[in-house]
Motif scaffolding. Structure first.
Motif, PDB file in Angstrom:
ATOM      1  N   GLY A 107      47.099  47.745 116.931  1.00 21.29           N
ATOM      2  CA  GLY A 107      45.487  48.764 117.788  1.00 21.29           C
ATOM      3  C   GLY A 107      44.311  48.642 116.664  1.00 21.29           C
ATOM      4  O   GLY A 107      43.479  48.973 116.922  1.00 21.29           O
ATOM      5  N   CYS A 110      41.969  46.265 115.305  1.00 21.60           N
ATOM      6  CA  CYS A 110      40.986  45.508 116.204  1.00 21.60           C
ATOM      7  C   CYS A 110      40.102  46.155 116.464  1.00 21.60           C
ATOM      8  O   CYS A 110      39.588  45.964 116.445  1.00 21.60           O
ATOM      9  N   ARG A 111      40.512  47.883 116.098  1.00 18.56           N
ATOM     10  CA  ARG A 111      39.417  48.514 116.214  1.00 18.56           C
ATOM     11  C   ARG A 111      38.211  48.090 115.063  1.00 18.56           C
ATOM     12  O   ARG A 111      37.521  47.922 114.743  1.00 18.56           O
ATOM     13  N   ASN A 115      33.652  46.138 112.941  1.00 18.55           N
ATOM     14  CA  ASN A 115      32.925  46.193 112.624  1.00 18.55           C
ATOM     15  C   ASN A 115      32.104  45.489 111.927  1.00 18.55           C
ATOM     16  O   ASN A 115      31.337  45.266 111.447  1.00 18.55           O
ATOM     17  N   ALA A 202      36.586  42.544 125.092  1.00 18.94           N
ATOM     18  CA  ALA A 202      36.295  44.045 124.102  1.00 18.94           C
ATOM     19  C   ALA A 202      35.042  43.819 122.930  1.00 18.94           C
ATOM     20  O   ALA A 202      34.795  44.421 122.091  1.00 18.94           O
ATOM     21  N   ASP A 207      33.148  47.520 121.138  1.00 18.28           N
ATOM     22  CA  ASP A 207      33.718  48.750 121.572  1.00 18.28           C
ATOM     23  C   ASP A 207      34.358  48.482 121.228  1.00 18.28           C
ATOM     24  O   ASP A 207      35.810  48.455 120.912  1.00 18.28           O
ATOM     25  N   PRO A 208      34.898  49.120 119.772  1.00 21.60           N
ATOM     26  CA  PRO A 208      35.931  49.961 119.042  1.00 21.60           C
ATOM     27  C   PRO A 208      36.803  50.618 119.765  1.00 21.60           C
ATOM     28  O   PRO A 208      38.248  50.690 119.601  1.00 21.60           O
ATOM     29  N   ASP A 209      36.634  51.482 120.278  1.00 23.46           N
ATOM     30  CA  ASP A 209      37.778  52.406 121.246  1.00 23.46           C
ATOM     31  C   ASP A 209      38.298  51.244 121.949  1.00 23.46           C
ATOM     32  O   ASP A 209      39.905  51.313 122.520  1.00 23.46           O
ATOM     33  N   ARG A 210      37.690  51.004 123.269  1.00 20.61           N
ATOM     34  CA  ARG A 210      38.257  49.875 123.983  1.00 20.61           C
ATOM     35  C   ARG A 210      38.889  48.286 123.054  1.00 20.61           C
ATOM     36  O   ARG A 210      40.302  47.987 124.007  1.00 20.61           O
ATOM     37  N   GLU A 212      40.267  49.008 120.390  1.00 20.10           N
ATOM     38  CA  GLU A 212      42.023  49.303 120.011  1.00 20.10           C
ATOM     39  C   GLU A 212      42.403  49.707 121.852  1.00 20.10           C
ATOM     40  O   GLU A 212      43.973  49.335 121.503  1.00 20.10           O
ATOM     41  N   LEU A 213      42.172  49.709 122.600  1.00 21.95           N
ATOM     42  CA  LEU A 213      42.948  50.004 124.025  1.00 21.95           C
ATOM     43  C   LEU A 213      44.450  49.144 124.708  1.00 21.95           C
ATOM     44  O   LEU A 213      44.932  48.948 124.999  1.00 21.95           O
ATOM     45  N   ARG A 216      46.556  47.939 122.169  1.00 22.65           N
ATOM     46  CA  ARG A 216      47.901  47.986 122.325  1.00 22.65           C
ATOM     47  C   ARG A 216      48.297  47.777 124.287  1.00 22.65           C
ATOM     48  O   ARG A 216      49.397  47.851 123.771  1.00 22.65           O
TER      49      ARG A 216
END
Length: 236
Positions: A107, A110-111, A115, A202, A207-210, A212-213, A216
């Motif tokens: 996760g 991926c976040r 970048n 994603a 979109d870093p939050d998406r 990672e989600l 996961r």
């Protein structure tokens, strides 16, 4: 079928075959034994006899011993006193611990990848998705598994954190056999393909939050699928 010369006593495996011109160094030995474990030819509980491996490969026992130690460090083998190397078994607790760590690390990867991801990177991932789709449709699980691994490695390389890569390499090696065999579950490769497409979406959205989600959630799905199969003695 009688047991091959490399394992004892009751697992029906094929003996290791060696290309006379192939590299016989430690790495080659590690890879050959690892593939036998992943494929199930060396099943959980199999005892690997060091002298027999050395004789089969035409090498001394020293590089074989080092190869077995390396596989033990990866969690694929256990070194037992007076018994030697034994192919490790996977318990539900082992699985839970491994997948919890993998979920957190992948996760994060991926976040981080958001970048620095470029259009070239995205094209590489799109091509892998296409290959995975073809492999799923034709039932080629070896090809699917290979593309799956390459997909995750692309993301790890983009993330650019060397220590993260090293930790994931070690933790993923401990469940590689189970991850491959989980694809035998009907419909799993198609479900997995959809999960990878969600990861790609994603990343395309930056979109870093998406990102990672969804990664996961993918690892959680892998863990659930393996846990549903791990008690089936036909597979593990």
């Amino acid at each position: 079928m009688q047991p091959g010369p490399l394992a004892q006593p009751d697992q029906p495996i094929q003996p290791i075959t060696v290309d006379p011109g192939a590299d016989k160094g430690d790495t080659s030995i590690v890879e050959r034994i690892r593939q036998l474990i992943i494929s199930g030819e060396l099943g959980p509980g199999c005892r690997i006899v060091e002298r027999d491996v050395a004789r089969e490969l035409g090498v001394s026992r020293t590089p074989v011993r080092e190869a077995l130690k390396r596989l033990a460090a990866e969690g694929l083998l256990e070194i037992a006193p007076h018994k030697g190397a034994i192919v490790a078994k996977m318990s539900l607790r082992d699985l839970a611990e491994i997948m919890q760590i993998r979920e957190a690390l992948e996760g994060l990867a991926c976040r981080l990848a958001v970048n620095d991801i470029t259009e070239d990177h995205l094209n590489d991932l799109r091509k892998l998705i296409d290959e995975m789709r073809e492999a799923s449709e034709t039932g080629d699980l070896y090809r699917y598994s290979s593309c799956n691994q390459r997909f995750h490695n692309v993301i790890l390389n983009i993330a650019g954190n060397r220590r993260l890569m090293q930790m994931l390499e070690l933790i993923k090696a401990q469940s590689v056999r189970e991850r491959f065999k989980s694809l035998l579950n009907p419909g799993r490769s198609r479900q997995s393909l959809n999960e990878h497409k969600a990861i790609l979406d994603a990343l395309e959205a930056r979109d870093p939050d998406r990102a990672e989600l969804v990664m996961r959630k993918h690892i959680q799905a892998v863990a659930l699928n393996i846990s549903n199969l791990i008690s089936d003695s036909r597979l593990f």
